[in-house]
Design a protein around this motif. Structure first.
Motif, PDB file in Angstrom:
ATOM      1  N   TYR A   1      21.239   1.744  13.044  1.00 10.02           N
ATOM      2  CA  TYR A   1      19.993   2.200  12.454  1.00 10.02           C
ATOM      3  C   TYR A   1      18.831   1.342  12.929  1.00 10.02           C
ATOM      4  O   TYR A   1      19.011   0.217  13.420  1.00 10.02           O
ATOM      5  CB  TYR A   1      20.088   2.154  10.921  1.00 10.02           C
ATOM      6  N   PHE A   2      17.644   1.904  12.799  1.00  8.98           N
ATOM      7  CA  PHE A   2      16.417   1.145  13.014  1.00  8.98           C
ATOM      8  C   PHE A   2      15.360   1.693  12.082  1.00  8.98           C
ATOM      9  O   PHE A   2      15.529   2.763  11.492  1.00  8.98           O
ATOM     10  CB  PHE A   2      15.975   1.205  14.485  1.00  8.98           C
ATOM     11  N   LEU A   3      14.280   0.953  11.903  1.00 12.10           N
ATOM     12  CA  LEU A   3      13.251   1.311  10.951  1.00 12.10           C
ATOM     13  C   LEU A   3      11.915   1.526  11.636  1.00 12.10           C
ATOM     14  O   LEU A   3      11.609   0.865  12.643  1.00 12.10           O
ATOM     15  CB  LEU A   3      13.072   0.216   9.886  1.00 12.10           C
ATOM     16  N   THR A   4      11.134   2.420  11.083  1.00 13.43           N
ATOM     17  CA  THR A   4       9.767   2.595  11.563  1.00 13.43           C
ATOM     18  C   THR A   4       8.854   1.602  10.839  1.00 13.43           C
ATOM     19  O   THR A   4       9.291   0.813  10.007  1.00 13.43           O
ATOM     20  CB  THR A   4       9.288   4.038  11.328  1.00 13.43           C
ATOM     21  N   LYS A   5       7.587   1.678  11.142  1.00 16.90           N
ATOM     22  CA  LYS A   5       6.636   0.667  10.678  1.00 16.90           C
ATOM     23  C   LYS A   5       6.601   0.522   9.158  1.00 16.90           C
ATOM     24  O   LYS A   5       6.671  -0.593   8.625  1.00 16.90           O
ATOM     25  CB  LYS A   5       5.237   1.031  11.196  1.00 16.90           C
ATOM     26  N   LYS A   6       6.510   1.630   8.447  1.00 15.98           N
ATOM     27  CA  LYS A   6       6.328   1.568   6.991  1.00 15.98           C
ATOM     28  C   LYS A   6       7.516   0.920   6.283  1.00 15.98           C
ATOM     29  O   LYS A   6       7.325  -0.030   5.497  1.00 15.98           O
ATOM     30  CB  LYS A   6       6.055   2.968   6.450  1.00 15.98           C
ATOM     31  N   PRO A   7       8.737   1.372   6.486  1.00 16.16           N
ATOM     32  CA  PRO A   7       9.858   0.700   5.812  1.00 16.16           C
ATOM     33  C   PRO A   7      10.101  -0.713   6.325  1.00 16.16           C
ATOM     34  O   PRO A   7      10.611  -1.559   5.614  1.00 16.16           O
ATOM     35  CB  PRO A   7      11.052   1.612   6.094  1.00 16.16           C
ATOM     36  N   MET A   8       9.694  -0.959   7.587  1.00 14.90           N
ATOM     37  CA  MET A   8       9.891  -2.290   8.145  1.00 14.90           C
ATOM     38  C   MET A   8       9.084  -3.331   7.386  1.00 14.90           C
ATOM     39  O   MET A   8       9.519  -4.469   7.182  1.00 14.90           O
ATOM     40  CB  MET A   8       9.489  -2.280   9.633  1.00 14.90           C
ATOM     41  N   ALA A   9       7.920  -2.929   6.911  1.00 13.30           N
ATOM     42  CA  ALA A   9       7.079  -3.853   6.148  1.00 13.30           C
ATOM     43  C   ALA A   9       7.778  -4.271   4.859  1.00 13.30           C
ATOM     44  O   ALA A   9       7.616  -5.401   4.383  1.00 13.30           O
ATOM     45  CB  ALA A   9       5.738  -3.192   5.842  1.00 13.30           C
TER      46      ALA A   9
ATOM     47  N   GLN B   1      18.044  -8.548   9.707  1.00  9.33           N
ATOM     48  CA  GLN B   1      17.253  -7.837  10.711  1.00  9.33           C
ATOM     49  C   GLN B   1      17.937  -7.799  12.070  1.00  9.33           C
ATOM     50  O   GLN B   1      17.614  -6.960  12.909  1.00  9.33           O
ATOM     51  CB  GLN B   1      15.867  -8.476  10.832  1.00  9.33           C
ATOM     52  N   SER B   2      18.881  -8.687  12.281  1.00  6.95           N
ATOM     53  CA  SER B   2      19.576  -8.691  13.576  1.00  6.95           C
ATOM     54  C   SER B   2      20.449  -7.456  13.755  1.00  6.95           C
ATOM     55  O   SER B   2      20.875  -7.151  14.870  1.00  6.95           O
ATOM     56  CB  SER B   2      20.444  -9.953  13.697  1.00  6.95           C
ATOM     57  N   LYS B   3      20.710  -6.732  12.635  1.00  8.69           N
ATOM     58  CA  LYS B   3      21.540  -5.538  12.736  1.00  8.69           C
ATOM     59  C   LYS B   3      20.749  -4.313  13.185  1.00  8.69           C
ATOM     60  O   LYS B   3      21.338  -3.269  13.456  1.00  8.69           O
ATOM     61  CB  LYS B   3      22.204  -5.238  11.384  1.00  8.69           C
ATOM     62  N   LEU B   4      19.437  -4.431  13.230  1.00 10.94           N
ATOM     63  CA  LEU B   4      18.632  -3.302  13.697  1.00 10.94           C
ATOM     64  C   LEU B   4      18.886  -3.097  15.180  1.00 10.94           C
ATOM     65  O   LEU B   4      18.679  -4.003  15.998  1.00 10.94           O
ATOM     66  CB  LEU B   4      17.146  -3.573  13.440  1.00 10.94           C
ATOM     67  N   ARG B   5      19.290  -1.900  15.553  1.00  8.55           N
ATOM     68  CA  ARG B   5      19.657  -1.645  16.944  1.00  8.55           C
ATOM     69  C   ARG B   5      18.438  -1.579  17.841  1.00  8.55           C
ATOM     70  O   ARG B   5      18.498  -1.940  19.014  1.00  8.55           O
ATOM     71  CB  ARG B   5      20.441  -0.334  17.017  1.00  8.55           C
ATOM     72  N   ILE B   6      17.322  -1.095  17.308  1.00  8.11           N
ATOM     73  CA  ILE B   6      16.087  -0.982  18.078  1.00  8.11           C
ATOM     74  C   ILE B   6      15.002  -1.759  17.340  1.00  8.11           C
ATOM     75  O   ILE B   6      14.947  -1.780  16.116  1.00  8.11           O
ATOM     76  CB  ILE B   6      15.677   0.503  18.219  1.00  8.11           C
ATOM     77  N   LEU B   7      14.135  -2.410  18.098  1.00  6.97           N
ATOM     78  CA  LEU B   7      13.058  -3.219  17.526  1.00  6.97           C
ATOM     79  C   LEU B   7      11.783  -2.386  17.501  1.00  6.97           C
ATOM     80  O   LEU B   7      11.301  -1.946  18.537  1.00  6.97           O
ATOM     81  CB  LEU B   7      12.855  -4.473  18.381  1.00  6.97           C
ATOM     82  N   ASP B   8      11.272  -2.104  16.273  1.00  4.33           N
ATOM     83  CA  ASP B   8      10.021  -1.375  16.173  1.00  4.33           C
ATOM     84  C   ASP B   8       8.873  -2.299  16.539  1.00  4.33           C
ATOM     85  O   ASP B   8       8.871  -3.493  16.204  1.00  4.33           O
ATOM     86  CB  ASP B   8       9.828  -0.836  14.759  1.00  4.33           C
ATOM     87  N   ALA B   9       7.882  -1.769  17.255  1.00  2.00           N
ATOM     88  CA  ALA B   9       6.754  -2.588  17.698  1.00  2.00           C
ATOM     89  C   ALA B   9       6.036  -3.251  16.525  1.00  2.00           C
ATOM     90  O   ALA B   9       5.450  -4.332  16.668  1.00  2.00           O
ATOM     91  CB  ALA B   9       5.777  -1.733  18.505  1.00  2.00           C
ATOM     92  N   SER B  10       6.111  -2.636  15.351  1.00  2.00           N
ATOM     93  CA  SER B  10       5.443  -3.213  14.178  1.00  2.00           C
ATOM     94  C   SER B  10       6.110  -4.497  13.725  1.00  2.00           C
ATOM     95  O   SER B  10       5.514  -5.285  12.986  1.00  2.00           O
ATOM     96  CB  SER B  10       5.430  -2.204  13.036  1.00  2.00           C
ATOM     97  N   GLN B  11       7.347  -4.741  14.138  1.00  2.00           N
ATOM     98  CA  GLN B  11       7.988  -6.005  13.825  1.00  2.00           C
ATOM     99  C   GLN B  11       7.347  -7.159  14.598  1.00  2.00           C
ATOM    100  O   GLN B  11       7.375  -8.300  14.150  1.00  2.00           O
ATOM    101  CB  GLN B  11       9.488  -5.951  14.179  1.00  2.00           C
ATOM    102  N   ILE B  12       6.790  -6.824  15.735  1.00  2.00           N
ATOM    103  CA  ILE B  12       6.188  -7.855  16.586  1.00  2.00           C
ATOM    104  C   ILE B  12       4.722  -8.040  16.228  1.00  2.00           C
ATOM    105  O   ILE B  12       4.221  -9.165  16.133  1.00  2.00           O
ATOM    106  CB  ILE B  12       6.337  -7.452  18.072  1.00  2.00           C
ATOM    107  N   LYS B  13       4.050  -6.933  15.996  1.00  2.00           N
ATOM    108  CA  LYS B  13       2.637  -6.969  15.631  1.00  2.00           C
ATOM    109  C   LYS B  13       2.416  -5.872  14.588  1.00  2.00           C
ATOM    110  O   LYS B  13       2.825  -4.730  14.802  1.00  2.00           O
ATOM    111  CB  LYS B  13       1.778  -6.709  16.872  1.00  2.00           C
ATOM    112  N   PRO B  14       1.846  -6.193  13.432  1.00  2.00           N
ATOM    113  CA  PRO B  14       1.777  -5.256  12.314  1.00  2.00           C
ATOM    114  C   PRO B  14       1.257  -3.875  12.658  1.00  2.00           C
ATOM    115  O   PRO B  14       1.761  -2.873  12.136  1.00  2.00           O
ATOM    116  CB  PRO B  14       0.860  -5.974  11.321  1.00  2.00           C
ATOM    117  N   ASP B  15       0.265  -3.779  13.530  1.00  2.00           N
ATOM    118  CA  ASP B  15      -0.263  -2.461  13.851  1.00  2.00           C
ATOM    119  C   ASP B  15       0.543  -1.745  14.923  1.00  2.00           C
ATOM    120  O   ASP B  15       0.281  -0.588  15.257  1.00  2.00           O
ATOM    121  CB  ASP B  15      -1.731  -2.548  14.271  1.00  2.00           C
ATOM    122  N   GLY B  16       1.544  -2.440  15.477  1.00  2.00           N
ATOM    123  CA  GLY B  16       2.419  -1.830  16.465  1.00  2.00           C
ATOM    124  C   GLY B  16       1.818  -1.689  17.844  1.00  2.00           C
ATOM    125  O   GLY B  16       2.453  -1.142  18.747  1.00  2.00           O
TER     126      GLY B  16
END
Length: 900
Positions: free
Chosen positions: A198-206, A216-231
């Motif tokens: 699984y992976f999360l989009t910006k809103k649930p990632m927050a 968080q290491s179990k997330l298969r894909i890294l959403d850009a919002s994890q790196i920078k809030p606005d993605g």
């Protein structure tokens, strides 16, 4: 560059001119195709294949807005076919149609394709067939978090079957308390264990990133919002992030506008999601014009994508888990969300039924009938609430228990005022369903059972919970309370029958349906006019049907609350429990002589032991027609003694039939089956059980029928079990037996068929009891539960064992009970040695098997109108039905019990 410009022109022409006709041909019109598993492909070979031509864009994903939107699907199909995009995100749809669509999509690519399920409501799959699972609110009400883990595994199994190996979580409630976040973590662990990443989009990632429950290491894909809030990444953001965190996962971004998104790909976004309104064609054109597929950074992202694809494919190609019974797992989730939100006076589970008069207020017949299965109630419509509380109070006594079904009532103001007022004067249990009833459930001044599920499909189950057939374990989510605590009271099962059939007991219903065929044939061949049949497995009623009519004229269809003359089954449902109770109280021993308890029995019969009588080894004759000494007078419904004066001349006078019959039995001769040591071999006899009634009455100084009603029948909720039923219920509710042309010259309906029992006022230890399948199932279930039922200990387990077991291995019977004996076919060939039962001349049979936790009840009036109708016995239909019941759950290795 020229290659890509030519590609753009060709694809644009195809897209703008012939696309419509092209897509009509490739649209998914062939639902039902079987899934095709591609041959295993190594990730390096996938990348090498792509690197040769760079003719596809595998890091572009298309997100459907609505699977049911044909145009949306067509857009996805065209992008898969024309540009080789690498993934599709599916938000909803019919599971079978989605599965077929995935199969077709994979056919159109030379390499595999990622399909991702979009999850908007955590704990819920977005596909139509997911209604078999609990809702999000229901899961939030679970108190056993291990169930949430199993829910994740079950969802994972379904997703893999559809062709999904990855999910995208779109929402995660920020208002959750720690209780709910723990559940989310368990659910995700279950998904992982089932092979779904699984992976999360910006809103649930927050929300996700703020809680330690999640890894968080179990997330298969890294959403850009994890790196920078606005993605939106700038030139150095990703490099700095990777350096600090050692992060290597592929990064996902969302197509905003063409220019920005192209730059995002240059800055390290590996996967770009698109949807119909984001103009994917313009974005693809820009990518091709920029020559991005030939760039080194893009090659690097493609390699990561194929690494992800390879991992997902490995999981999808693993064999399905056939060792886990997923249907049984799904049953674990049912009813775990129901909450006892208020509990006044410890009413639930409802115990000691003999102390209550049940009243229901409901507009639903199913509710009323389900209550009646446990204890017959008086039923009021919802409109009676409008008349006010005073009216009901004036019509009921203080031992009234009101069960109020408000599941269909929309006027919650009326409901609250009425229930709060009534509960001040009478005991009240309220039933509610649906999220809109939550505030009412929390604030009523009454005992409240609330089902949070909006499906309104559990009303019968709520009734079963109220009566203790099922436990109640749910609790309100923490976020419902200001202090974030969970509110909900538990109620444990007290061992009553469960009637609502939701496949908790695993049986093959196709095999059970063959019972219907057998009975249809039996009625057609006039073996009987109708019958009641019930099967209970593991405390769950799994087969409960009424067939035919009370008579051959087809006027009155058999109903569950009709009663039958159960003939010799009386021995085990009346005499045996009466003796068990005396033994339980220390008032009697089985080895004692009958004369120790019947004071005026002054013959050699006084030396007979109780256990020899119960096992039919006392030497008593099988039967003596005492009724031949009587004359029936219909005008007074009485029997007078017929004394011969001279040839064919008689005088008639009243006698005490009970004392006379006891005296005649005492003076009767023994049968001829004696052994050298003075003991007797087995011979089935009514006479000993007639004496047993006298023993019980003298021993307890009470009437036989009254003591049974007070000690056994009323506490068990056996409202339809009694002697002389015409004193209790309408004649029309009783199945007729013989057209008695010789002795009583009338149709016997509500009058005991057995002539000797009739002399005794219809109450005897060998015959005379009337009952229905539902009542007898309760009684038998109590016995295989070791004497416990409905929160009451009727007998100790040891007493039950003594009475239902053979005293000696070579004995034919137990204490009153028949045991399986193959040569006579009295029970199924699969019945265990622990099983016990009894049959009745009128066409009845009851049988219980503690080894398999199985109860079988068969009631008919085969002797209507002629007692010489032996077709049912000759056809062995009852035993054939018993066989089918065993076969419905036994495995292929049939277990046979040889005769003893």
């Amino acid at each position: 560059m020229q290659t890509y410009l030519v590609s753009i022109l060709l694809r644009t022409i195809t897209g703008r001119v012939g696309l419509l006709f092209y897509l009509i041909g490739i649209s998914f019109c062939s639902f039902g195709a079987n899934r095709i598993s591609p041959d295993p492909i190594e990730k390096d070979s996938l990348f090498a294949q792509w690197a040769k031509s760079k003719s596809t864009l595998p890091t572009l994903f298309y997100e459907l807005i609505d699977f049911n939107d044909f145009a949306d699907r067509v857009e996805a199909e065209s992008l898969i076919r024309m540009y080789g995009i690498g993934g599709v995100i599916v938000p909803n749809g019919n599971s079978d149609e989605v599965k077929t669509w995935i199969v077709n999509n994979r056919k159109w690519r030379s390499e595999p394709l990622l399909h991702i399920a979009a999850i908007h409501d955590i704990f819920e799959l977005p596909f139509n067939e997911s209604s078999n699972y609990p809702s999000q609110l229901s899961v939030e009400c679970f108190t056993n978090d291990s169930l949430v883990y199993w829910l994740g595994q079950a969802h994972a199994n379904d997703l893999r079957e559809m062709g999904f190996g990855l999910i995208q979580i779109k929402e995660l409630p920020a208002y959750y308390s720690q209780h709910e976040f723990k559940k989310v973590a368990k659910y995700l662990d279950g998904l992982n264990a089932g092979g779904i990443d699984y992976f999360l989009t910006k809103k649930p990632m927050a929300v996700f990133s703020k809680h330690s429950f999640f890894d968080q290491s179990k997330l298969r894909i890294l959403d850009a919002s994890q790196i920078k809030p606005d993605g939106v990444l700038d030139k150095t953001t990703l490099k700095k992030y990777r350096k600090e965190t050692k992060e290597k996962r592929i990064v996902l971004g969302e197509l905003a506008n063409v220019e920005t998104s192209v730059k995002q790909m240059e800055r390290g976004v590996g996967i770009m999601t698109m949807h119909q309104s984001s103009k994917p064609q313009s974005f693809i054109n820009a990518i091709l014009i920029e020559g991005i597929p030939s760039k080194g950074y893009y090659r690097h992202q493609v390699r990561k994508y194929f690494g992800l694809l390879h991992q997902v494919e490995q999981v999808l190609q693993e064999p399905s888990d056939i060792s886990t019974d997923w249907d049984q797992i799904k049953n674990l989730f049912k009813c775990r969300d129901v909450i006892l939100t208020q509990h006044l006076n410890d009413l639930v589970p409802i115990g000691h039924l003999e102390g209550w008069k049940i009243h229901t207020i409901s507009d639903q017949i199913a509710f009323e009938q389900h209550v009646d299965r446990y204890l017959t109630g008086i039923h009021w419509p919802l409109s009676s609430m409008i008349q006010g509380v005073d009216s009901l109070i004036s019509k009921t006594s203080t031992d009234a228990l009101f069960l109020i079904d408000l599941t269909t009532l929309s006027d919650l103001v009326l409901a609250r005022a009425f229930c709060d007022s009534l509960s001040s004067h009478r005991s009240v249990v309220v039933f509610l369903e649906g999220e809109d009833k939550r505030m009412l459930a929390e604030n009523l001044n009454a005992t409240v059972i609330w089902n949070p599920d909006d499906s309104h499909s559990k009303l019968e189950i709520l009734v079963e919970m109220a009566f203790g057939a099922r436990s109640i374990s749910g609790a309100l989510p923490g976020y419902f309370q200001d202090d974030l605590s969970r509110r909900g009271l538990s109620s444990q099962s007290i061992g009553r029958l469960k009637y609502f059939q939701n496949d908790e007991s695993k049986v093959d219903r196709q095999i059970l349906s063959r019972i219907d065929t057998l009975i249809a044939q039996a009625i057609r061949e006039e073996m009987m006019p109708g019958c009641q049949i019930m099967m209970v497995k593991d405390g769950q009623v799994v087969y409960d049907k009424n067939f035919g009519y009370l008579t051959y004229d087809s006027l009155t269809p058999v109903q569950w609350d009709h009663v039958y003359d159960i003939a010799s089954v009386t021995k085990t449902v009346a005499t045996v429990p009466a003796l068990m109770h005396r033994m339980q109280q220390g008032k009697m021993t089985l080895s004692a002589h009958v004369g120790d308890y019947i004071s005026n029995l002054d013959s050699t019969k006084a030396q007979l032991s109780v256990d020899d009588i119960l096992t039919h080894q006392s030497g008593l004759k099988s039967y003596i027609p005492f009724w031949r000494n009587a004359k029936y007078f219909s005008d007074s419904a009485s029997f007078l003694y017929k004394e011969r004066k001279w040839r064919r001349k008689y005088s008639y006078h009243a006698i005490n039939w009970g004392d006379s019959i006891q005296s005649w039995i005492a003076r009767s001769s023994y049968n001829s089956l004696s052994n050298k040591d003075g003991t007797y071999r087995y011979l089935y006899s009514d006479l000993g059980f007639m004496l047993m009634k006298d023993l019980v009455e003298e021993n307890c100084a009470c009437d036989f029928d009254q003591s049974l009603d007070e000690l056994i029948y009323r506490p068990l909720g056996m409202d339809y079990t009694f002697f002389n039923p015409l004193n209790k219920i309408p004649k029309e509710q009783i199945a007729p037996t013989e057209e008695d042309k010789y002795f009583r010259s009338e149709l016997l309906q509500g009058i005991v068929h057995d002539k000797n029992a009739a002399l005794l006022g219809g109450v005897s230890g060998h015959a005379g009891l009337f009952s229905n399948a539902n009542d007898l199932a309760k009684y038998m279930q109590m016995l295989i539960q070791g004497g416990y039922y409905g929160g009451v200990r009727y007998f100790s387990d040891s007493v039950v064992q003594i009475f239902t077991s053979k005293k000696n291995e070579n004995d034919r019977r137990a204490m009153g009970w028949d045991k399986p004996y193959q040569s006579v076919g009295n029970a199924s060939k699969y019945a265990s040695k622990q099983s016990f039962g009894h049959s009745g001349f009128t066409g009845t049979l009851i049988w219980a098997d503690p080894k398999y936790n199985l109860v079988y009840i068969f009631l008919s009036n085969r002797i209507y109108p002629d007692p010489q109708n032996y077709k049912l016995i000759e056809s062995n239909t009852r035993t054939k039905i018993h066989d089918l019941m065993y076969e419905s759950f036994l495995n292929l290795e049939k277990e046979s019990n040889p005769g003893s």
